[in-house]
Design a protein around this motif. Structure first.
Motif, PDB file in Angstrom:
ATOM      1  N   LEU A 282      -7.564   2.725  -5.901  1.00 44.17           N
ATOM      2  CA  LEU A 282      -8.511   2.797  -4.574  1.00 44.17           C
ATOM      3  C   LEU A 282      -7.846   2.053  -3.360  1.00 44.17           C
ATOM      4  O   LEU A 282      -7.594   2.396  -2.379  1.00 44.17           O
ATOM      5  N   ASN A 283      -7.558   0.770  -3.553  1.00 40.43           N
ATOM      6  CA  ASN A 283      -7.139  -0.132  -2.608  1.00 40.43           C
ATOM      7  C   ASN A 283      -5.725   0.009  -2.164  1.00 40.43           C
ATOM      8  O   ASN A 283      -5.766  -0.249  -0.967  1.00 40.43           O
TER       9      ASN A 283
ATOM     10  N   SER B 222      -9.316  13.409  -1.121  1.00 41.15           N
ATOM     11  CA  SER B 222      -9.569  12.281  -2.571  1.00 41.15           C
ATOM     12  C   SER B 222      -9.821  12.968  -3.786  1.00 41.15           C
ATOM     13  O   SER B 222      -9.244  12.318  -4.824  1.00 41.15           O
TER      14      SER B 222
ATOM     15  N   ARG C 166       0.751  -1.176  -0.032  1.00 38.22           N
ATOM     16  CA  ARG C 166      -0.060  -0.193  -0.059  1.00 38.22           C
ATOM     17  C   ARG C 166       0.764   0.972   0.003  1.00 38.22           C
ATOM     18  O   ARG C 166       1.928   1.352   0.482  1.00 38.22           O
TER      19      ARG C 166
ATOM     20  N   ASP D   2      -4.805   0.110 -12.559  1.00 41.52           N
ATOM     21  CA  ASP D   2      -6.306   0.415 -12.792  1.00 41.52           C
ATOM     22  C   ASP D   2      -6.756   1.146 -11.559  1.00 41.52           C
ATOM     23  O   ASP D   2      -6.460   1.254 -10.566  1.00 41.52           O
ATOM     24  N   PHE D   3      -8.294   1.627 -11.888  1.00 47.43           N
ATOM     25  CA  PHE D   3      -8.830   2.281 -10.857  1.00 47.43           C
ATOM     26  C   PHE D   3      -9.361   1.614  -9.511  1.00 47.43           C
ATOM     27  O   PHE D   3      -8.986   2.230  -8.305  1.00 47.43           O
ATOM     28  N   SER D   4      -9.438   0.259  -9.507  1.00 40.27           N
ATOM     29  CA  SER D   4      -9.913  -0.383  -8.388  1.00 40.27           C
ATOM     30  C   SER D   4      -8.622  -0.521  -7.462  1.00 40.27           C
ATOM     31  O   SER D   4      -8.503  -0.564  -6.270  1.00 40.27           O
ATOM     32  N   SER D   5      -7.283  -0.856  -8.158  1.00 48.05           N
ATOM     33  CA  SER D   5      -6.267  -0.847  -7.413  1.00 48.05           C
ATOM     34  C   SER D   5      -5.572   0.428  -6.872  1.00 48.05           C
ATOM     35  O   SER D   5      -5.201   0.316  -5.841  1.00 48.05           O
TER      36      SER D   5
END
Length: 173
Positions: free
Chosen positions: A136-137, A112, A33, A131-134
């Motif tokens: 975000l996480n 954000s 992260r 990618d966008f989900s990665s």
């Protein structure tokens, strides 16, 4: 006199961000992260809300260009995004009551917004393949948690300091 303290505080926070990144690597949490401290943006938003909006936007420009020169490969992203986020957050606060919880939540919304727009700009020019989900996480949620923890510690002192700064500015002829 307090205006010099405001500059010193913001410069200190600017330096603290880079020290924080060096002293607290993400490997401590055994994950990949990415933790991005936006302590300076929080300080400037608090200045704009509790102190003076125009001075907050001005400091957004100044520290945005410094941020671009020192930390990024692309000049201009933070130069335009810091004052834009500060302006949007100060306008949102015109609708809501200026209490410390609401300003803290609006600051996290501003962070954000900054992170998502910077991610999209970097994606457009093909400097990332995430990618966008990665995103975000791995980046946005950990960044918000880190900055929320910072807000818990400094929100009240920032509020008091910038309110005194605003009162001092009103008293000067």
């Amino acid at each position: 006199m307090r205006k010099y303290l405001v500059v010193a505080l913001l410069v200190g926070i600017f330096v603290l961000e880079s020290i924080f990144v060096e002293l607290l690597p993400a490997e401590i949490f055994n994950s990949n992260r990415i933790l991005i401290p936006h302590f300076l943006l929080i300080g400037i938003i608090f200045l704009a809300v509790f102190g003076n909006r125009n001075i907050g936007i001005l400091y957004g420009f100044v520290f945005g260009i410094l941020f671009d020169i020192i930390y990024t490969e692309i000049l201009g992203i933070y130069f335009f995004m810091f004052p834009f986020v500060v302006y949007i957050c100060s306008k949102i606060m015109k609708v809501f009551h200026n209490n410390i919880v609401v300003v803290s939540i609006v600051s996290l919304i501003g962070i954000s917004m900054l992170e998502i727009i910077v991610y999209e700009m970097i994606l457009i020019i093909h400097l990332t393949s995430m990618d966008f989900s990665s995103f975000l996480n791995l980046r946005l949620f950990p960044t918000l948690i880190l900055n929320a923890a910072f807000l818990v510690i400094v929100a009240y002192p920032f509020k008091r300091f910038f309110e005194k700064y605003a009162a001092e500015r009103r008293e000067q002829p």
